[in-house]
Design a protein around this motif. Sequence first.
Motif, short mmCIF file in Angstrom:
data_model
loop_
_atom_site.label_atom_id
_atom_site.label_comp_id
_atom_site.label_asym_id
_atom_site.label_seq_id
_atom_site.Cartn_x
_atom_site.Cartn_y
_atom_site.Cartn_z
N GLY A 58 0.81 -1.21 0.00
CA GLY A 58 0.00 0.00 0.00
C GLY A 58 0.84 1.26 0.00
N SER A 59 2.02 1.20 0.62
CA SER A 59 2.90 2.37 0.63
C SER A 59 3.37 2.72 -0.78
N HIS A 60 3.62 1.70 -1.60
CA HIS A 60 4.00 1.96 -2.99
C HIS A 60 2.81 2.49 -3.77
N ALA A 61 1.61 1.98 -3.49
CA ALA A 61 0.42 2.49 -4.17
C ALA A 61 0.22 3.97 -3.89
N VAL A 62 0.50 4.40 -2.66
CA VAL A 62 0.43 5.83 -2.33
C VAL A 62 1.44 6.60 -3.17
N GLY A 63 2.65 6.07 -3.28
CA GLY A 63 3.65 6.72 -4.11
C GLY A 63 3.19 6.88 -5.55
N ARG A 64 2.57 5.86 -6.08
CA ARG A 64 2.05 5.93 -7.44
C ARG A 64 0.93 6.96 -7.55
N ALA A 65 0.13 7.09 -6.50
CA ALA A 65 -0.99 8.04 -6.53
C ALA A 65 -0.51 9.48 -6.54
N VAL A 66 0.61 9.75 -5.83
CA VAL A 66 1.06 11.14 -5.72
C VAL A 66 2.11 11.51 -6.78
N GLU A 67 2.67 10.53 -7.45
CA GLU A 67 3.65 10.80 -8.52
C GLU A 67 3.21 11.94 -9.45
N PRO A 68 2.00 11.85 -10.04
CA PRO A 68 1.61 12.91 -10.98
C PRO A 68 1.40 14.26 -10.32
N LEU A 69 1.09 14.27 -9.02
CA LEU A 69 0.86 15.53 -8.33
C LEU A 69 2.17 16.30 -8.15
N TYR A 70 3.23 15.59 -7.83
CA TYR A 70 4.54 16.24 -7.74
C TYR A 70 5.04 16.64 -9.12
N ILE A 78 9.47 9.92 -9.28
CA ILE A 78 9.27 8.54 -9.70
C ILE A 78 9.06 7.68 -8.46
N ALA A 79 8.08 6.78 -8.54
CA ALA A 79 7.78 5.86 -7.44
C ALA A 79 8.25 4.46 -7.83
N LEU A 80 9.05 3.86 -6.97
CA LEU A 80 9.55 2.51 -7.21
C LEU A 80 9.23 1.63 -6.01
N MET A 99 10.89 7.68 1.91
CA MET A 99 10.71 6.27 2.24
C MET A 99 9.42 6.12 3.04
N THR A 100 8.48 5.36 2.51
CA THR A 100 7.19 5.19 3.17
C THR A 100 7.04 3.76 3.68
N SER A 101 6.73 3.64 4.96
CA SER A 101 6.43 2.35 5.56
C SER A 101 5.46 2.61 6.70
N GLN A 102 4.27 2.07 6.59
CA GLN A 102 3.26 2.35 7.60
C GLN A 102 3.71 1.89 8.98
N SER A 205 -8.19 0.16 -13.38
CA SER A 205 -7.36 0.93 -14.31
C SER A 205 -7.68 2.41 -14.19
N GLY A 206 -6.68 3.22 -14.48
CA GLY A 206 -6.85 4.66 -14.52
C GLY A 206 -5.78 5.27 -15.39
N ARG A 207 -5.76 6.57 -15.43
CA ARG A 207 -4.67 7.30 -16.09
C ARG A 207 -3.96 8.11 -15.01
N ARG A 208 -4.33 9.37 -14.81
CA ARG A 208 -3.68 10.12 -13.73
C ARG A 208 -4.04 9.56 -12.36
N LEU A 209 -5.15 8.85 -12.26
CA LEU A 209 -5.57 8.25 -11.00
C LEU A 209 -5.17 6.78 -10.90
N GLN A 210 -4.15 6.37 -11.66
CA GLN A 210 -3.74 4.97 -11.66
C GLN A 210 -3.30 4.49 -10.28
N GLY A 211 -2.68 5.35 -9.49
CA GLY A 211 -2.25 4.92 -8.17
C GLY A 211 -3.41 4.49 -7.29
#
Length: 340
Positions: A58-70, A78-80, A99-102, A205-211
């Motif tokens: 889930g921490s990586h999913a958050v990274g993917r969600a905010v990637e386009p916002l930054y 970039i989120a890896l 570094m994200t870890s709940q 699936s999404g585009r900018r909301l893919q995360g």
Amino acid sequence: MTMTQQETRPAGLVAIDREMARQYGDALASFAESAEMAARVAASLASTGQLLLLGMGGSHAVGRAVEPLYRALGIDAIALPLSEQLGQPLALDGRTVLMTSQSGESAEVLRWFAEAGGNSETFGLTLEAGSFLARTAPSLVGIGGTELAFAATRSLTVTLALHLAILAALGEHPSGALVALQAPEVVDIRPALAALENVATVVTSGRRLQGVAEALALGLTELSRRPCFSLEGGQLRHGPMEMLGPDIGVVLFRGDDPTASLVTAMALSAIETGAPVVIFDSSGVAPVAGAVTLRFKRATGMAAIFAMLPTAQRLMIAFADARVDNAGTPVRSTKITRSE
């Protein structure tokens, strides 16, 4: 709810219910309390102009969600998955690292700091102030402590609120996102649940909301134990359309942004295959005929994410509860993954 219903609801889902009931308040408090550390991260980003977002699950999913916002603010983000960074690392020079870890205790987090050590611009995002991550790196710490339930719900929302604090420190106006937390929209999920009643699995699936789509797919898989997965809209178009049909549910995320028309086109193509299609929609444009549309106020970015995510969480819980007797109780995993 009757007493019988309360007694028969799986314990794992009751635990998730408790987390979700707290998530709005904890997210708002996390945003308010993290301003000072968020300003430090923003100053680092203003200096480096580059952001590496690391996390697992889930921490990586958050990274993917905010990637386009930054990226929209001119930051090369970039989120890896942290596991990928451990195996084939990107150089850290000149990058701000989040570094994200709940839990702040995942196996990969411990190994990364032991082996790579981070850099002078490494910051943590966690829910646990006493965790290894919070002790090791300057960290934004979410309010409310560690999430106890298995599938990520409150932890996603709170971690996103920490990012909102950073984005606000960078000059992004947070009011729309805060309103989505202060006055959440209640959208009926029953039509979507009915549409997905007979599917074997779901692709999101999404585009900018893919995360957000990826976060939902993870939760669906964890709770329903079905191989639900997520593909960015273009990637879904390039070949995997072959899997679609009446037994594959499709859940799409459409916001008020320039990629909305591409999500619409995907919905139309998926409907043609006979696949049941559900659209989480904050685009403000007309619904797609033949799809079940869960409509939200017109929004983009973090405001759209905060509006849609809790409703998506309710859908994943109900989807799993209809298929698994003890949904929410892991049989092959643990909340904190301590092995690689």
